[in-house]
Design a protein around this motif. Structure first.
Motif, PDB file in Angstrom:
ATOM      1  N   ARG A  87      46.280 -32.156  65.740  1.00  0.00           N
ATOM      2  CA  ARG A  87      47.377 -31.664  66.572  1.00  0.00           C
ATOM      3  C   ARG A  87      47.140 -30.233  67.071  1.00  0.00           C
ATOM      4  NH1 ARG A  87      49.512 -35.160  62.831  1.00  0.00           N
ATOM      5  NH2 ARG A  87      50.833 -36.795  63.698  1.00  0.00           N
ATOM      6  N   ASN A  88      45.995 -29.671  66.750  1.00  0.00           N
ATOM      7  CA  ASN A  88      45.550 -28.440  67.409  1.00  0.00           C
ATOM      8  C   ASN A  88      46.488 -27.249  67.197  1.00  0.00           C
ATOM      9  OD1 ASN A  88      44.132 -26.632  68.966  1.00  0.00           O
ATOM     10  ND2 ASN A  88      44.679 -27.550  70.918  1.00  0.00           N
ATOM     11  N   TYR A  89      46.278 -26.523  66.095  1.00  0.00           N
ATOM     12  CA  TYR A  89      47.096 -25.353  65.770  1.00  0.00           C
ATOM     13  C   TYR A  89      46.287 -24.063  65.914  1.00  0.00           C
ATOM     14  CZ  TYR A  89      50.283 -28.777  63.775  1.00  0.00           C
ATOM     15  OH  TYR A  89      51.128 -29.841  63.609  1.00  0.00           O
ATOM     16  N   ASP A  90      46.996 -22.967  66.082  1.00  0.00           N
ATOM     17  CA  ASP A  90      46.342 -21.665  66.131  1.00  0.00           C
ATOM     18  C   ASP A  90      45.984 -21.174  64.736  1.00  0.00           C
ATOM     19  OD1 ASP A  90      46.526 -20.755  69.080  1.00  0.00           O
ATOM     20  OD2 ASP A  90      48.529 -21.512  68.630  1.00  0.00           O
ATOM     21  N   PHE A  91      46.825 -21.506  63.751  1.00  0.00           N
ATOM     22  CA  PHE A  91      46.541 -21.133  62.365  1.00  0.00           C
ATOM     23  C   PHE A  91      46.833 -22.303  61.430  1.00  0.00           C
ATOM     24  CE2 PHE A  91      46.468 -16.514  63.259  1.00  0.00           C
ATOM     25  CZ  PHE A  91      45.407 -16.159  62.430  1.00  0.00           C
ATOM     26  N   TYR A  92      45.966 -22.429  60.423  1.00  0.00           N
ATOM     27  CA  TYR A  92      46.118 -23.418  59.367  1.00  0.00           C
ATOM     28  C   TYR A  92      46.228 -22.649  58.057  1.00  0.00           C
ATOM     29  CZ  TYR A  92      44.264 -26.536  62.981  1.00  0.00           C
ATOM     30  OH  TYR A  92      44.059 -27.224  64.160  1.00  0.00           O
ATOM     31  N   HIS A  93      47.412 -22.637  57.462  1.00  0.00           N
ATOM     32  CA  HIS A  93      47.660 -21.878  56.240  1.00  0.00           C
ATOM     33  C   HIS A  93      47.553 -22.832  55.050  1.00  0.00           C
ATOM     34  CE1 HIS A  93      49.105 -18.601  58.788  1.00  0.00           C
ATOM     35  NE2 HIS A  93      49.836 -19.497  59.428  1.00  0.00           N
ATOM     36  N   PHE A  94      46.474 -22.729  54.302  1.00  0.00           N
ATOM     37  CA  PHE A  94      46.236 -23.609  53.163  1.00  0.00           C
ATOM     38  C   PHE A  94      46.786 -22.947  51.908  1.00  0.00           C
ATOM     39  CE2 PHE A  94      43.032 -25.086  49.869  1.00  0.00           C
ATOM     40  CZ  PHE A  94      43.699 -26.289  49.634  1.00  0.00           C
ATOM     41  N   ILE A  95      47.791 -23.575  51.303  1.00  0.00           N
ATOM     42  CA  ILE A  95      48.459 -23.011  50.142  1.00  0.00           C
ATOM     43  C   ILE A  95      48.685 -24.093  49.086  1.00  0.00           C
ATOM     44  CG2 ILE A  95      49.600 -21.112  51.372  1.00  0.00           C
ATOM     45  CD1 ILE A  95      52.069 -22.777  51.623  1.00  0.00           C
ATOM     46  N   SER A  96      49.075 -23.653  47.920  1.00  0.00           N
ATOM     47  CA  SER A  96      49.334 -24.552  46.802  1.00  0.00           C
ATOM     48  C   SER A  96      50.824 -24.835  46.666  1.00  0.00           C
ATOM     49  CB  SER A  96      48.812 -23.904  45.512  1.00  0.00           C
ATOM     50  OG  SER A  96      49.399 -24.485  44.374  1.00  0.00           O
ATOM     51  N   GLY A  97      51.142 -25.953  46.031  1.00  0.00           N
ATOM     52  CA  GLY A  97      52.533 -26.263  45.729  1.00  0.00           C
ATOM     53  C   GLY A  97      53.118 -25.340  44.689  1.00  0.00           C
ATOM     54  N   SER A  98      52.288 -24.452  44.129  1.00  0.00           N
ATOM     55  CA  SER A  98      52.761 -23.449  43.168  1.00  0.00           C
ATOM     56  C   SER A  98      52.937 -22.087  43.814  1.00  0.00           C
ATOM     57  CB  SER A  98      51.763 -23.329  42.000  1.00  0.00           C
ATOM     58  OG  SER A  98      51.653 -24.545  41.309  1.00  0.00           O
ATOM     59  N   ASP A  99      52.827 -22.031  45.144  1.00  0.00           N
ATOM     60  CA  ASP A  99      52.966 -20.776  45.883  1.00  0.00           C
ATOM     61  C   ASP A  99      54.395 -20.585  46.383  1.00  0.00           C
ATOM     62  OD1 ASP A  99      50.258 -20.912  45.551  1.00  0.00           O
ATOM     63  OD2 ASP A  99      49.749 -20.629  47.646  1.00  0.00           O
ATOM     64  N   LEU A 100      54.696 -19.347  46.738  1.00  0.00           N
ATOM     65  CA  LEU A 100      55.917 -19.035  47.469  1.00  0.00           C
ATOM     66  C   LEU A 100      55.583 -17.985  48.525  1.00  0.00           C
ATOM     67  CD1 LEU A 100      58.644 -18.782  44.660  1.00  0.00           C
ATOM     68  CD2 LEU A 100      58.409 -20.597  46.374  1.00  0.00           C
ATOM     69  N   LEU A 101      56.394 -17.922  49.562  1.00  0.00           N
ATOM     70  CA  LEU A 101      56.249 -16.868  50.550  1.00  0.00           C
ATOM     71  C   LEU A 101      56.775 -15.563  49.964  1.00  0.00           C
ATOM     72  CD1 LEU A 101      57.520 -18.571  53.851  1.00  0.00           C
ATOM     73  CD2 LEU A 101      55.344 -18.870  52.657  1.00  0.00           C
ATOM     74  N   ILE A 102      56.127 -14.466  50.321  1.00  0.00           N
ATOM     75  CA  ILE A 102      56.629 -13.149  49.941  1.00  0.00           C
ATOM     76  C   ILE A 102      57.508 -12.584  51.046  1.00  0.00           C
ATOM     77  CG2 ILE A 102      55.998 -10.764  49.371  1.00  0.00           C
ATOM     78  CD1 ILE A 102      53.403 -11.803  48.212  1.00  0.00           C
TER      79      ILE A 102
END
Length: 269
Positions: A87-102
């Motif tokens: 689907r062609n994105y500008d950014f792909y943010h690879f994170i874990s299910g144990s992460d949270l946004l700061i």
């Protein structure tokens, strides 16, 4: 200008999860926004409940049984990248299910949109990293050194552009054959393959690993896994200026709630 930048960019969040459904739902709720799509790989061994989103498009990928530090982890990562790449994105943010946004999601989108051509991936400067991958993997290093010339490693979590993801997917079969079977190769293959293209890729920070990938991770307890962040870590996390933090545990629900409320504070547009 702020809203203009957001409207011009497309962001995909790729989440690898295997447990802790409450934490995963909190993470999805933090990301949930009309500007973001969310792709989730749930470990095939897991029967956890699936999260929901109000605004983001939510995609669940094909599932494999992931064993930490094995080639199955690489396979699951590539499944996520492949699913989103269509689907062609500008950014792909690879994170874990144990992460949270700061930071609040609009702050994160604006930050990455302001660095649209940069790769956010960490390169470790630990010169003795190979000691932690096991003798079987060490025995394979000379062949990899001969093929790739320079081997690099670091945290597997990253935020990459379309250009970098394209490189990884074009090299998918080589990645699986070259790095498959190595212990913790998920922390080697992306850095090594992408570093081969350093003349065409721009890295946000190739010297400071944490700043390079924009993830707050606390390794102060030693061992092979980072510390479970808790209430006492909140101030340091918030003052870090980074975008993501890991890893959290449902044993510390108060810390999870505080982080959710902090990132959902009222935004000035």
């Amino acid at each position: 200008m702020y809203l203009y930048l957001l409207s011009m960019q497309k962001h995909a969040f790729l989440i690898m999860a295997h447990n802790q459904p409450t934490l995963l739902q909190t993470l999805v709720s933090q990301i949930d926004n009309e500007e973001t799509d969310i792709y989730i790989h749930i470990d095939a061994k897991s029967n956890m409940s699936l999260p929901k989103a109000k605004y983001s498009k939510l995609f669940f990928t094909n599932r494999v049984s992931v064993l930490w530090g094995t080639s199955k982890q690489i396979e699951a990562e590539l499944i996520l990248f492949q699913a989103a790449y269509k689907r062609n994105y500008d950014f792909y943010h690879f994170i874990s299910g144990s992460d949270l946004l700061i930071q609040p999601i609009y702050t994160i989108l604006a930050f990455f949109s302001a660095h649209i051509n940069k790769q956010f991936i960490g390169f470790s400067n630990d010169l003795e990293w190979f000691k932690y991958i096991g003798q079987n993997s060490i025995d394979r290093l000379p062949a990899l050194q001969n093929k790739y010339n320079i081997l690099r490693h670091g945290a597997n979590w990253c935020s990459l552009t379309q250009q970098a993801v394209n490189i990884l997917l074009k090299n998918k079969q080589n990645i699986l054959s070259d790095f498959g079977g190595m212990h913790t190769a998920d922390e080697i293959y992306k850095q090594t393959v992408l570093f081969q293209h350093r003349n065409m890729l721009q890295f946000y920070d190739s010297e400071n690993e944490q700043n390079g990938h924009q993830r707050y991770i606390d390794w102060s307890q030693g061992g092979s896994h980072p510390k479970d962040l808790n209430y006492n870590d909140i101030k340091k996390i918030q003052e870090s200026g980074l975008m993501f933090a890991r890893k959290f545990s449902e044993k510390n629900l108060n810390a999870i709630k505080i982080m959710y409320n902090y990132t959902n504070r009222k935004q000035v547009q």
